[in-house]
Design an enzyme around this catalytic site. Structure first.
Site: not given
Ligand code: BV8
Length: 235
Positions: A114, A62, A141, A122, A59, A208, A181
């Site tokens: 996120h 970044r 902290c 802390c 981090y 997107n 995006g």
């Molecule tokens: C949670 C940290 C419980 C910060 C991130 C079902 C239901 C609930 C949860 C789950 C579920 N199934 C699985 C889960 C668990 C998990 C999950 O989703 N896992 C995935 C891998 C299957 N989710 C969690 O753990 C979440 N917490 O569920 O808690 C809960 C929920 C609700 C209520 C109570 C309890 C926590 C998720 C957060 C994790 N932290 N990041 C950091 O380091 O940045 S996630 C990470 O992915 C980033 O935050 C990022 O933002 C996020 C999503 O990615 P995208 O933004 O979509 O980026 P990506 O690269 O994937 O895609 C980019 C897109 O842009 C592409 O489509 C591309 O085509 C497009 N693009 C590219 N260039 C352009 C463009 N578009 C336009 N113009 C361009 N020029």
């Protein structure tokens, strides 16, 4: 953008793709962040417990990258800020991004579900505070004076996203839901469009580079770079 009822609200979900043309990496595109480091090692509580220095380094790099003067809001961020000025109080941006480009473009009604790269908190007193320097495991902290208790103010996998109640309330009465995006891989954000469709109230649009995982759930799609599709859509 087609005319909306005078009291309509708009919810806009953004992901890493909106910041790509500003010079920030996405996660799952070719050469993206998760192709360089394992998310299990740097974006989970378990990874932080196992090796806090590795996570701080991830981090810190970044955070330093975001302070690069060449990283700036692009026309997509500016178009959303203009939309908010045009519809005061009726546009909410829910971003999965942890950068500050929406704020720097002028957006104000914004939720970082996120977390935020430029904040730390802390684990004892929990107070998020602005932080733009490198963070180390030995930092103290400033509030509770304990050492070694600071972490990035980031929601990791397995942690609950921020302001979910406020987000759910906004989704339940919006007239327009726009996703920009994001690949539709990460929940609960990826499930927002289904939530809006279940209520049947809103028009749903995906802007997107290419169809996302959830593309078929949207009523309207415009594929292309956000710096072109977003200004054209909000015009
Ligand atoms: C949670 C940290 C419980 C910060 C991130 C079902 C239901 C609930 C949860 C789950 C579920 N199934 C699985 C889960 C668990 C998990 C999950 O989703 N896992 C995935 C891998 C299957 N989710 C969690 O753990 C979440 N917490 O569920 O808690 C809960 C929920 C609700 C209520 C109570 C309890 C926590 C998720 C957060 C994790 N932290 N990041 C950091 O380091 O940045 S996630 C990470 O992915 C980033 O935050 C990022 O933002 C996020 C999503 O990615 P995208 O933004 O979509 O980026 P990506 O690269 O994937 O895609 C980019 C897109 O842009 C592409 O489509 C591309 O085509 C497009 N693009 C590219 N260039 C352009 C463009 N578009 C336009 N113009 C361009 N020029």
């Amino acid at each position: 953008m087609q005319p909306l009822p005078s009291d309509a609200t708009i919810v806009i979900l953004t992901g890493a793709g909106i910041s790509k043309e500003s010079g920030l990496d996405t996660f799952r595109c070719e050469g993206g962040i998760w192709s360089k480091v394992r998310l299990e090692d740097v974006a989970t509580p378990e990874g932080f417990a196992a090796d806090p220095d590795l996570v701080h380094d991830f981090y810190n790099a970044r955070r330093r990258g975001l302070s690069d003067p060449t990283i700036a809001p692009n026309p997509a961020h500016h178009a959303l800020a203009e939309l908010e000025r045009h519809w005061p109080g009726r546009v909410l941006i829910v971003t999965q991004n942890i950068d500050d480009l929406h704020e720097r473009a002028g957006s104000r009604n914004l939720i970082h579900m996120h977390g935020e790269l430029l904040k730390i908190r802390c684990v004892h007193c929990g107070l998020p505070r602005h932080w733009s320097d490198d963070l180390g495991t030995a930092e103290m902290c400033p509030d509770c004076k304990r050492s070694g208790t600071l972490r990035p103010h980031i929601v990791w996998f397995g942690e609950i996203p921020l302001e979910m109640e406020r987000i759910m309330a906004a989704l339940s009465d919006c007239a327009l839901f726009v996703s920009i995006g994001t690949s539709g891989n990460v929940y609960p954000a990826a499930g927002f469009v289904a939530q809006v469709r279940r209520l049947g109230l809103a028009h749903t649009v995906e802007l997107n580079l290419e169809p996302s995982q959830g593309a078929t759930l949207f009523a309207e799609h415009r594929n292309g770079p956000a710096s072109q599709t977003v200004p054209a859509f909000v015009a």
